[in-house]
Write a protein that holds these residues in place. Structure first.
Motif, PDB file in Angstrom:
ATOM      1  N   SER A   1     -11.224   4.949  10.299  1.00 15.89           N
ATOM      2  CA  SER A   1     -10.645   5.403  11.157  1.00 15.89           C
ATOM      3  C   SER A   1      -9.247   5.362  11.567  1.00 15.89           C
ATOM      4  CB  SER A   1     -11.553   5.000  12.626  1.00 15.89           C
ATOM      5  OG  SER A   1     -11.074   5.429  13.726  1.00 15.89           O
ATOM      6  N   PHE A   2      -8.906   4.036  11.302  1.00 16.12           N
ATOM      7  CA  PHE A   2      -7.262   3.426  11.562  1.00 16.12           C
ATOM      8  C   PHE A   2      -6.561   4.077  10.584  1.00 16.12           C
ATOM      9  CE2 PHE A   2      -3.874   0.818  10.132  1.00 16.12           C
ATOM     10  CZ  PHE A   2      -3.225   0.627  11.441  1.00 16.12           C
ATOM     11  N   ILE A   3      -6.732   4.258   9.440  1.00 10.74           N
ATOM     12  CA  ILE A   3      -5.910   5.051   8.433  1.00 10.74           C
ATOM     13  C   ILE A   3      -5.818   6.246   8.649  1.00 10.74           C
ATOM     14  CG2 ILE A   3      -5.665   5.507   5.778  1.00 10.74           C
ATOM     15  CD1 ILE A   3      -5.037   2.674   6.259  1.00 10.74           C
ATOM     16  N   GLU A   4      -6.791   7.006   8.765  1.00  9.58           N
ATOM     17  CA  GLU A   4      -6.926   8.450   9.171  1.00  9.58           C
ATOM     18  C   GLU A   4      -6.225   8.833  10.557  1.00  9.58           C
ATOM     19  OE1 GLU A   4     -10.912   9.889   9.352  1.00  9.58           O
ATOM     20  OE2 GLU A   4     -11.086   9.945   7.013  1.00  9.58           O
ATOM     21  N   LYS A   5      -6.267   8.136  11.611  1.00 14.42           N
ATOM     22  CA  LYS A   5      -5.678   8.134  12.943  1.00 14.42           C
ATOM     23  C   LYS A   5      -4.140   8.229  12.858  1.00 14.42           C
ATOM     24  CE  LYS A   5      -5.264   6.230  17.523  1.00 14.42           C
ATOM     25  NZ  LYS A   5      -5.812   5.201  18.472  1.00 14.42           N
ATOM     26  N   ASN A   6      -3.544   7.038  11.868  1.00 13.89           N
ATOM     27  CA  ASN A   6      -2.304   7.127  11.606  1.00 13.89           C
ATOM     28  C   ASN A   6      -1.622   7.688  10.637  1.00 13.89           C
ATOM     29  OD1 ASN A   6      -1.405   4.659  13.757  1.00 13.89           O
ATOM     30  ND2 ASN A   6      -3.304   4.117  12.850  1.00 13.89           N
ATOM     31  N   ASN A   7      -2.401   8.523   9.955  1.00 13.64           N
ATOM     32  CA  ASN A   7      -2.122   9.209   8.554  1.00 13.64           C
ATOM     33  C   ASN A   7      -1.343   8.676   7.652  1.00 13.64           C
ATOM     34  OD1 ASN A   7      -2.221  11.893   7.481  1.00 13.64           O
ATOM     35  ND2 ASN A   7       0.052  12.533   8.424  1.00 13.64           N
ATOM     36  N   TYR A   8      -1.689   7.344   7.437  1.00 12.15           N
ATOM     37  CA  TYR A   8      -1.211   6.471   6.439  1.00 12.15           C
ATOM     38  C   TYR A   8      -1.542   6.856   4.879  1.00 12.15           C
ATOM     39  CZ  TYR A   8       0.933   3.267   9.671  1.00 12.15           C
ATOM     40  OH  TYR A   8       1.605   2.688  10.891  1.00 12.15           O
ATOM     41  N   PRO A   9      -0.660   7.273   4.045  1.00 10.13           N
ATOM     42  CA  PRO A   9      -1.236   7.689   2.726  1.00 10.13           C
ATOM     43  C   PRO A   9      -1.229   6.585   1.890  1.00 10.13           C
ATOM     44  CG  PRO A   9       1.557   7.846   2.827  1.00 10.13           C
ATOM     45  CD  PRO A   9       0.853   7.359   4.415  1.00 10.13           C
ATOM     46  N   PHE A  10      -1.910   5.584   2.161  1.00 11.62           N
ATOM     47  CA  PHE A  10      -2.191   4.187   1.512  1.00 11.62           C
ATOM     48  C   PHE A  10      -3.463   4.123   0.747  1.00 11.62           C
ATOM     49  CE2 PHE A  10      -0.149   1.816   5.380  1.00 11.62           C
ATOM     50  CZ  PHE A  10       1.071   2.299   4.948  1.00 11.62           C
ATOM     51  N   GLU A  11      -3.463   3.742  -0.491  1.00  8.63           N
ATOM     52  CA  GLU A  11      -4.375   3.360  -1.278  1.00  8.63           C
ATOM     53  C   GLU A  11      -4.976   1.763  -0.888  1.00  8.63           C
ATOM     54  OE1 GLU A  11      -6.682   4.339  -2.983  1.00  8.63           O
ATOM     55  OE2 GLU A  11      -6.446   4.100  -5.081  1.00  8.63           O
ATOM     56  N   VAL A  12      -6.248   1.965   0.056  1.00  8.07           N
ATOM     57  CA  VAL A  12      -6.473   0.763   0.844  1.00  8.07           C
ATOM     58  C   VAL A  12      -7.879   0.319   0.008  1.00  8.07           C
ATOM     59  CG1 VAL A  12      -7.953  -0.080   2.743  1.00  8.07           C
ATOM     60  CG2 VAL A  12      -5.990   1.475   3.114  1.00  8.07           C
ATOM     61  N   LEU A  13      -7.919  -1.054  -0.262  1.00  6.63           N
ATOM     62  CA  LEU A  13      -9.004  -1.511  -1.090  1.00  6.63           C
ATOM     63  C   LEU A  13      -9.958  -2.555   0.100  1.00  6.63           C
ATOM     64  CD1 LEU A  13      -7.513  -2.601  -4.515  1.00  6.63           C
ATOM     65  CD2 LEU A  13      -8.458  -0.298  -3.873  1.00  6.63           C
ATOM     66  N   TYR A  14     -11.128  -2.640   0.029  1.00  6.91           N
ATOM     67  CA  TYR A  14     -11.968  -3.520   0.623  1.00  6.91           C
ATOM     68  C   TYR A  14     -11.953  -4.997   0.155  1.00  6.91           C
ATOM     69  CZ  TYR A  14     -13.357   0.539   3.442  1.00  6.91           C
ATOM     70  OH  TYR A  14     -13.495   1.738   4.262  1.00  6.91           O
ATOM     71  N   ASP A  15     -11.547  -6.068   0.605  1.00  2.00           N
ATOM     72  CA  ASP A  15     -11.630  -7.279   0.150  1.00  2.00           C
ATOM     73  C   ASP A  15     -12.972  -8.048   0.596  1.00  2.00           C
ATOM     74  OD1 ASP A  15     -10.779  -9.927  -1.342  1.00  2.00           O
ATOM     75  OD2 ASP A  15      -9.531 -10.312   0.456  1.00  2.00           O
ATOM     76  N   ASP A  16     -13.956  -7.615   0.153  1.00  2.00           N
ATOM     77  CA  ASP A  16     -15.259  -8.198   0.463  1.00  2.00           C
ATOM     78  C   ASP A  16     -16.115  -8.271  -0.625  1.00  2.00           C
ATOM     79  OD1 ASP A  16     -15.978  -5.515  -0.311  1.00  2.00           O
ATOM     80  OD2 ASP A  16     -16.654  -4.715   1.492  1.00  2.00           O
ATOM     81  N   GLN A  17     -15.555  -8.570  -1.675  1.00  2.00           N
ATOM     82  CA  GLN A  17     -16.381  -9.157  -2.920  1.00  2.00           C
ATOM     83  C   GLN A  17     -16.053 -10.628  -3.092  1.00  2.00           C
ATOM     84  OE1 GLN A  17     -18.409  -6.761  -4.316  1.00  2.00           O
ATOM     85  NE2 GLN A  17     -17.751  -5.677  -2.734  1.00  2.00           N
TER      86      GLN A  17
END
Length: 493
Positions: free
Chosen positions: A412-428
């Protein structure tokens, strides 16, 4: 965000207890918590969970819950919380659960106000001495909601109920800024002045009286001062603005950078053009190129023409590049980057090994981290600068999220701000240590950025952030271009 606030409340509530118990449970197990293996951490969690039946005081439950949270055992943490809230229905743990699950989940000012009234009815402030800050978090959130709905009267009403002066600015400043952004300077100005005056009080204390609370309160001085003085400048009240700024700089010269924009405008407004020109030149030389129109105007007025301006401008930029090159030398390291294999927002795996041959920029961040978010426009501009360079890859590593719905929140945050970022989840988590990637990289605070060369070696590590887009662009360019060079050549340059 609400979980982060709950964590702060939990820590605040345990402050006095921790001081009375120098060898408390957390300190006793600090070695395992910080450096233990996954097996040791699991063993500690199981032991604590088994011992819950022997706990007597509510603070013992709270300490156990905090440690289980640190160990990453949320299932056990929730079970202990349920036990504690049943045992102490009028206690602070039950209150904090209500705040998290009812107040922060409420949407809109009407629902939040109803939840707040129920809170103070069931758990009156007077019943929790030395825990007023918990209620101040709630009051600030409630006032902020009213401000966003452009209801300043109600917002101010709840702000005025705050208890802790050292923290008061954290409620007044954002509400003032919200009202200011909506064009309500009449309501915003007094709030910003309160935040400014409070911060000034703490920043001007003698050094021996500056405890952690005072230092925390003083940190907001530049922000509140800039916002309030900005109102004065827009009203044309330059003399009053200038008086406040110079008073601030006398007691806190380290705040000069944060006040530079309103300072030069106040100097211009009082016809102190040469001083304004000097401040502007320094701002421009630090990468704030948005002031160039004013710089050009003053240059022409003071020199009688624009002759020589381009050479002058190039000199300022060259000075900035040299400053950045010297600065990044302090960030230089050289060690192999930990391998990773994480999922992006689409559920696709992205590994460091697959990016070998490229310079990789890692930016560790979280949705609740305001300094992280402040730097994103600059990071977006830096990424755009390299969008056609196939040998450079930016990765934004989302870490330390505490909300169960973190994946939905991140998207939601990335889409709302229209950031063209490659985001990875650090949950491993690592099978041996239980650490996520941030831990493997040695991250102790975010934002944290790493620049990795084509051979997989960390070449630069930097923390902190800047809202200055132009500066971030130039800094990232110097870091990336340096990382493209062979290691020996880079260290000699």
């Amino acid at each position: 965000m609400k979980t982060k606030l709950l964590m702060a409340m939990l820590l605040t509530a345990t402050f006095s207890y921790a001081q009375q118990q120098p060898e408390n449970l957390y300190q006793k197990n600090l070695g395992v918590l910080e450096n233990g293996t996954l097996e040791q951490k699991d063993s500690l969690a199981n032991a604590l969970f088994s011992d819950v039946k022997n706990l007597k005081a509510e603070e013992d439950y709270r300490m156990t819950i905090n440690i289980l949270r640190t160990l990453g055992h949320e299932d056990k943490m929730e079970a202990v919380t349920k036990t504690a809230t049943k045992k102490f229905p009028k206690g602070s743990l039950t209150r904090d659960t209500y705040i998290t699950e009812v107040f922060y989940e409420a949407e809109g000012s009407a629902a939040k106000e109803k939840a707040y009234k129920e809170l103070v009815k069931k758990w009156p402030v007077k019943n929790f001495p030395e825990q007023e800050l918990t209620y101040d978090y709630v009051l600030a959130n409630l006032a902020g909601t009213f401000a966003k709905e452009e209801k300043p009267t109600q917002a101010i009403q709840y702000l005025e109920q705050m208890h802790e002066r050292f923290w008061r600015g954290n409620g007044y400043l954002p509400v003032g800024q919200t009202l200011l952004a909506a064009g309500d300077t009449v309501s915003a100005a007094p709030l910003l002045k309160v935040a400014m005056d409070d911060a000034y009080y703490y920043i001007s204390l003698p050094e021996e009286q500056k405890d952690n609370k005072a230092k925390f309160a003083a940190m907001g001085y530049a922000s509140s001062m800039s916002a309030y003085v900005g109102i004065l400048v827009n009203r044309g009240e330059y003399a009053e603005a200038l008086d406040l700024i110079e008073k601030a700089m006398a007691v806190a010269p380290e705040q000069a950078d944060g006040l530079s924009n309103v300072y030069y405008k106040s100097l211009m407004g009082t016809n102190r053009k040469l001083e304004a020109y000097n401040v502007l030149s320094k701002l421009y030389a630090k990468g704030q190129f948005n002031v160039e129109n004013d710089l050009k105007r003053l240059y022409a007025e003071l020199n009688g023409s624009m002759q020589g301006y381009e050479r002058f401008n190039a000199g300022l930029k060259q000075e900035l590049v040299k400053s950045i090159q010297e600065h990044i030398k302090e960030m230089a390291i050289y060690k192999e980057a930990p391998a990773f294999d994480l999922l992006n927002l689409k559920g696709e795996k992205v590994s460091l090994a697959s990016l070998k041959g490229k310079v990789v920029v890692l930016d560790f961040w979280a949705t609740w981290c305001q300094p992280c978010i402040r730097s994103f426009p600059g990071m977006q501009a830096a990424q755009a600068m390299y969008e056609n360079d196939e040998n450079v890859q930016f990765l934004f590593i989302n870490t330390w999220e505490r909300d169960k719905e973190y994946k939905k929140n991140v998207v939601s945050f990335i889409e709302k701000n229209n950031y063209p970022f490659e985001v990875l989840y650090d949950d491993q988590k690592d099978a041996q240590t239980g650490e996520v990637l941030a831990g493997k990289f040695g991250v102790r605070g975010i934002p944290a950025k790493f620049v990795i060369d084509a051979d997989g070696n960390i070449r630069y590590f930097l923390t902190g952030s800047s809202p200055n887009v132009d500066y971030i662009k130039m800094e990232m360019k110097e870091l990336i271009e340096a990382a493209k060079k062979p290691y020996q050549a880079a260290t000699k340059s």
